[in-house]
Design a protein around this motif. Structure first.
Motif, mmCIF file in Angstrom:
data_model
loop_
_atom_site.group_PDB
_atom_site.id
_atom_site.type_symbol
_atom_site.label_atom_id
_atom_site.label_comp_id
_atom_site.label_asym_id
_atom_site.label_seq_id
_atom_site.Cartn_x
_atom_site.Cartn_y
_atom_site.Cartn_z
ATOM 1 N N ASN A 1 0.841 -1.191 0.000
ATOM 2 C CA ASN A 1 0.000 0.000 0.000
ATOM 3 C C ASN A 1 0.883 1.251 0.000
ATOM 4 O O ASN A 1 1.982 1.256 0.567
ATOM 5 N N VAL A 2 0.378 2.326 -0.627
ATOM 6 C CA VAL A 2 1.159 3.548 -0.780
ATOM 7 C C VAL A 2 1.610 4.130 0.563
ATOM 8 O O VAL A 2 2.737 4.613 0.707
ATOM 9 N N ARG A 3 0.741 4.060 1.579
ATOM 10 C CA ARG A 3 1.127 4.632 2.895
ATOM 11 C C ARG A 3 2.256 3.797 3.523
ATOM 12 O O ARG A 3 3.140 4.324 4.182
ATOM 13 N N THR B 1 4.006 3.476 -9.958
ATOM 14 C CA THR B 1 2.959 4.357 -9.437
ATOM 15 C C THR B 1 1.673 4.093 -10.212
ATOM 16 O O THR B 1 1.713 3.962 -11.427
ATOM 17 N N GLY B 2 0.566 4.006 -9.530
ATOM 18 C CA GLY B 2 -0.700 3.801 -10.245
ATOM 19 C C GLY B 2 -1.816 3.444 -9.293
ATOM 20 O O GLY B 2 -1.673 3.564 -8.068
ATOM 21 N N ASP B 3 -2.950 2.987 -9.867
ATOM 22 C CA ASP B 3 -4.088 2.544 -9.054
ATOM 23 C C ASP B 3 -3.702 1.252 -8.356
ATOM 24 O O ASP B 3 -3.077 0.382 -8.953
ATOM 25 N N MET B 4 -4.101 1.154 -7.087
ATOM 26 C CA MET B 4 -3.720 -0.035 -6.337
ATOM 27 C C MET B 4 -4.960 -0.869 -6.011
ATOM 28 O O MET B 4 -6.076 -0.351 -6.028
ATOM 29 N N ALA B 5 -4.716 -2.144 -5.717
ATOM 30 C CA ALA B 5 -5.834 -3.055 -5.442
ATOM 31 C C ALA B 5 -6.680 -2.539 -4.273
ATOM 32 O O ALA B 5 -7.883 -2.760 -4.227
ATOM 33 N N CYS B 6 -6.054 -1.809 -3.337
ATOM 34 C CA CYS B 6 -6.787 -1.323 -2.170
ATOM 35 C C CYS B 6 -7.615 -0.074 -2.490
ATOM 36 O O CYS B 6 -8.267 0.475 -1.613
ATOM 37 N N GLY B 7 -7.559 0.387 -3.736
ATOM 38 C CA GLY B 7 -8.376 1.538 -4.119
ATOM 39 C C GLY B 7 -7.620 2.850 -4.048
ATOM 40 O O GLY B 7 -8.137 3.885 -4.459
ATOM 41 N N GLU B 8 -6.398 2.850 -3.498
ATOM 42 C CA GLU B 8 -5.636 4.097 -3.422
ATOM 43 C C GLU B 8 -4.760 4.243 -4.661
ATOM 44 O O GLU B 8 -4.632 3.314 -5.460
ATOM 45 N N PHE B 9 -4.152 5.413 -4.791
ATOM 46 C CA PHE B 9 -3.308 5.699 -5.953
ATOM 47 C C PHE B 9 -1.951 6.153 -5.437
ATOM 48 O O PHE B 9 -1.870 6.923 -4.487
#
Ligand code: PMT
Length: 398
Positions: free
Chosen positions: A124-126, A152-160
């Protein structure tokens, strides 16, 4: 592409584990052997049966399983490959590696191995941005561990954001670079990137639309070819890959100082979109809105031209490459800009409405050199970067 090698693939517990099945398939297509290791968390995402079927050999999962240990002991496992690839490498696996923990088969193999290790982070990005993770990455980079991604892009968890595992084909290219290193660029390269911010008051500033993507790709491409890269960036979200030294600045004047600090260097790439002007007397306090007052004036003064200044220095880089962002007459303006700024090459791109050059993932450029103009087809910014680095290598070889 490499052939007939032995690659140990460690699959960690992340949603990107499904991509590792494709990675295993691609590795085997080269005639290479895959030795698969699946963590306990990895088993939650892909089954041992799938991994075994694709790898064509039984997956290794358990440090304490007598049958597995009898088949191939974990120390032998760690020494048997030409390269260890960790994909996906979770925050947990990275932390274990950085701190030397060895409490399961994967981490024990990683502690015991004496072969090169390639890490494909995915999280996850965080988590990716967390200071603890970044500290661990720096430790691993110091230990000589190689990285590919994350993207960088859309992630499975819905974040970017950054954190998505590199695509299997990209991992294959990274494996190839490690196994077939070819010629490494023994040189220092300074890359400027991103926008600059010029303060109006403590709240407001003059900026532009540069995302830093093109500059970050150029830094990556040089680093992958073995160059020592210093990435001097204005405020931009783009994260350069691990192992690249990053200098963060805000204004044009700070960027110029940072570049001068990094000289001498063999190559300077000036991809930053630097503000041509700044506010003459930025207010130390917030400028108050006064109702009914119209025509609030800002007095602008010219910023130093970083590219022209550096190109004119005695200790200028051997090759100075500027960029030109134009909305019309691209070739004509870029050709004139190369001469006016005293740089060796200009990479020119159109940035008018509908081009999507600022912030987009693709670019269409002209390379303007002393020998003429070369038009490149539209391609991903990563491919522009790779081709530019290849052109520079050719030039330096001459
Ligand atoms: O960041 P992205 O969203 O990926 O977009 C990429 C990009 C469009 C920003 C990049 O490809 C690009 O064109 N960068 C240069 C943008 C720019 O400022 O162009 P320019 O034509 O205004 O400047 C010409 C050259 O002089 C550039 O190399 C620039 O870095 C440099 N310059 C400009 C002004 C200034 N005060 N100092 C400078 O050094």
């Amino acid at each position: 592409m490499f052939q007939n090698r032995k690659i140990l693939v460690v699959i960690g517990g992340g949603i990107a584990a499904y991509k590792s099945l494709e990675l295993i398939r691609l590795i085997r297509q080269t005639g290479s052997e895959v030795i698969p290791v699946l963590t306990e968390a990895g088993e939650r995402f892909v089954t041992p049966l799938s991994v075994t079927a694709l790898a064509g050999t039984e997956v290794n999962t358990d440090l304490f399983d007598p049958a597995e240990e009898a088949r191939i002991g974990h120390i032998a496992l760690s020494r048997s490959a030409d390269l260890v690839v960790i994909a996906p490498a979770t925050a947990d696996l990275i932390a274990k590696m950085a701190h030397g923990l060895a409490d399961d088969l994967a981490s024990t193999v990683l502690m015991a191995t004496d072969t090169p290790v390639l890490v494909a982070p995915a999280m996850n990005v965080r988590m990716w941005q967390h200071s603890a993770l970044q500290r661990n990455l720096a430790t691993l980079a110091d230990d000589g561990i190689e990285f590919v991604g994350p993207e960088t892009g859309d992630m499975a968890c819905g974040e970017f954001g950054p954190g998505r595992m590199a695509e299997p084909q990209t991992i294959m290219e990274a494996i190839d670079r490690i196994l077939n290193p070819g010629e490494r660029l023994a040189m220092k390269v300074v890359v400027t990137s991103g926008p600059t911010w010029e303060a109006i008051d403590p709240v407001r500033f003059i900026a532009n639309r540069s995302s830093g993507k093109q500059g970050a790709e150029i830094a990556r491409a040089f680093a992958e070819n073995g160059a020592e890269v210093v990435f001097i960036t204005g405020p931009a979200a783009e994260e350069p890959r691990v192992g690249i030294r990053v200098v963060r600045v805000e204004t044009a004047r700070e960027m110029l100082d940072a570049v001068k600090q990094e000289l001498p260097a063999e190559v300077g790439i000036f991809a930053a979109a630097v503000a041509d002007w700044r506010v003459a007397n930025a207010s130390p306090s917030k400028i108050k809105k006064k109702s009914g007052r119209t025509g609030q004036q800002l007095t602008l003064v010219e910023n130093p031209d970083i590219l022209a200044t550096v190109a004119g220095l005695e200790n200028r880089p051997g090759l100075v490459v500027g960029f030109a962002a134009e909305t019309e007459n691209l070739e004509e303006n870029a050709t004139a800009k190369r001469v006016r700024k005293g740089c060796d090459w200009i990479v020119a791109n159109e940035v008018g409405e509908g081009t999507d050059t600022f912030g987009g993932d693709e670019n269409t450029v002209l390379l303007v050199t002393g020998d003429g103009v070369d038009r490149w087809p539209r391609m991903p910014k990563s491919a522009v970067a790779d081709r530019l680095v290849a052109e520079i290598c050719d030039k330096l070889r001459q």
